[in-house]
Motif scaffolding. Structure first.
Motif, short mmCIF file in Angstrom:
data_model
loop_
_atom_site.label_atom_id
_atom_site.label_comp_id
_atom_site.label_asym_id
_atom_site.label_seq_id
_atom_site.Cartn_x
_atom_site.Cartn_y
_atom_site.Cartn_z
N UNK A 92 36.28 0.83 -2.46
CA UNK A 92 36.93 -0.18 -2.04
C UNK A 92 36.90 -1.08 -3.39
N UNK A 93 35.87 -1.29 -4.02
CA UNK A 93 35.84 -2.01 -5.38
C UNK A 93 36.45 -1.45 -6.46
N UNK A 94 36.49 0.15 -6.55
CA UNK A 94 37.34 0.96 -7.35
C UNK A 94 38.87 0.67 -7.31
N UNK A 95 39.20 0.71 -5.81
CA UNK A 95 40.50 0.28 -5.52
C UNK A 95 41.02 -1.09 -6.01
N UNK A 96 40.22 -1.96 -5.78
CA UNK A 96 40.73 -3.58 -6.13
C UNK A 96 40.59 -3.56 -7.63
N UNK A 97 39.57 -2.78 -8.36
CA UNK A 97 39.86 -3.00 -9.72
C UNK A 97 41.20 -2.40 -10.35
N UNK A 130 38.53 -1.73 -17.88
CA UNK A 130 37.87 -0.84 -16.97
C UNK A 130 36.61 -0.55 -17.23
N UNK A 131 36.21 -0.25 -18.49
CA UNK A 131 34.85 0.08 -18.94
C UNK A 131 33.80 -0.71 -18.60
N UNK A 132 33.92 -2.09 -18.80
CA UNK A 132 32.62 -2.77 -18.35
C UNK A 132 32.68 -2.92 -16.70
N UNK A 133 33.70 -2.82 -16.25
CA UNK A 133 33.86 -3.04 -14.76
C UNK A 133 33.16 -1.67 -13.71
N UNK A 134 33.37 -0.35 -14.61
CA UNK A 134 32.88 0.88 -14.10
C UNK A 134 31.26 0.76 -14.54
N UNK A 135 31.00 0.35 -15.58
CA UNK A 135 29.50 0.34 -16.01
C UNK A 135 28.79 -0.53 -15.01
N UNK A 136 29.14 -1.56 -14.59
CA UNK A 136 28.49 -2.50 -13.80
C UNK A 136 28.49 -1.99 -12.18
N UNK A 137 29.57 -1.29 -11.80
CA UNK A 137 29.66 -0.59 -10.54
C UNK A 137 28.80 0.54 -10.50
#
Length: 268
Positions: free
Chosen positions: A8-13, A32-39
């Motif tokens: 759900x986080x990836x969908x929201x992102x 997307x890169x820093x968000x993916x890194x965090x998740x």
């Protein structure tokens, strides 16, 4: 944490980044890169290669968005075909080779380079752009060298290169609409070559039990790509109702925040 919660986080992102990308005409990879890194870190995916995994997944997600954009601009005749082919050949080589460099670099160095580049993007968002006729545009060799350089940088920070390609093409006296369309056509081979490079260089990182293929996390790729594709079109339509300069300043502030987040998360 529950795996479905992360989905759900990836969908929201994807929904959020797709909307912002459509509003201001960027590929969204830098966001997307820093968000993916965090998740990925929170989910326990990637471990020591978490930055590489974020870069590869982001690059793979751009295949779908850049392909759709390229098709739309080709239909409208907004692509300088000769320039696109000339630069795309160099872009393919530069992007692919740079993934080998990225695979050997420590994640901390990649994060540092990414953070600095995002600050540069933020600076460009705040800067008023004025283009003048260039009496001495580059020839074919200059176009090829620039394409190679754009592809190399794009692979290291996982972007489609639009922020670098469009200003260059305008300075080469390409009309702005054709510059945007030509950039979209060049962005697709960047995404394609970069994805293949991160896939090949990350084969040792493959863990199909966790749906990791090379430096690509498949669940994030699929969910993010679909959701971002849907909202990018919405963002393009909404762009007509918002002042572009205000939107660019907002993205600039967001880039600064993401730059700091990426840096301190990996360094810390």
């Amino acid at each position: 944490m529950n795996e479905y919660l992360f989905i759900s986080y990836y969908i929201a992102a994807g929904l959020g980044i797709g909307l912002l990308a459509g509003l201001v005409g960027v590929g969204g990879g830098g966001m997307a890169v820093p968000i993916f890194t965090f998740l990925f870190t929170k989910q326990g995916i990637g471990h020591n290669d978490v930055v590489h995994l974020a870069l590869g997944t982001s690059m793979a997600a751009m295949i779908f968005t850049t392909f759709g954009s390229m098709k739309a601009h080709l239909r409208k005749g907004n692509v300088d075909t000769k320039m696109a082919i000339r630069m795309s050949v160099a872009v393919l080589v530069g992007t692919f080779l740079a993934t080998f460099i990225a695979s050997y670099l420590n994640g901390v160095y990649l994060a540092g380079f990414f953070s600095l580049f995002m600050l540069y993007v933020a600076f460009k968002m705040f800067r008023q752009k004025e283009y003048h006729y260039n009496e001495n545009p580059q020839g074919p060799l200059g176009n090829i060298f620039t394409g190679f350089s754009i592809g190399s940088v794009s692979a290291l920070v996982s972007i489609s290169g639009a922020g670098l390609t469009i200003p260059y093409l305008v300075q080469q006296n390409v009309e702005i609409k054709r510059a945007i369309g030509t950039s979209a056509a060049i962005g697709f081979p960047i995404a394609l070559s970069g994805t293949f490079g991160y896939l090949i260089n990350g084969l040792h990182n493959t863990d199909m039990s966790n749906m990791v293929l090379g430096y690509i996390y498949l669940p994030a790729l699929i969910t993010f790509s679909i959701s971002s594709y849907l909202t990018t079109r919405v963002g393009v339509r909404l762009a007509y109702y918002f002042p572009s300069e205000t939107l660019k300043k907002f993205i600039g502030i967001l880039c600064v925040l993401l730059s700091a987040k990426m840096f301190f998360q990996v360094i810390g």
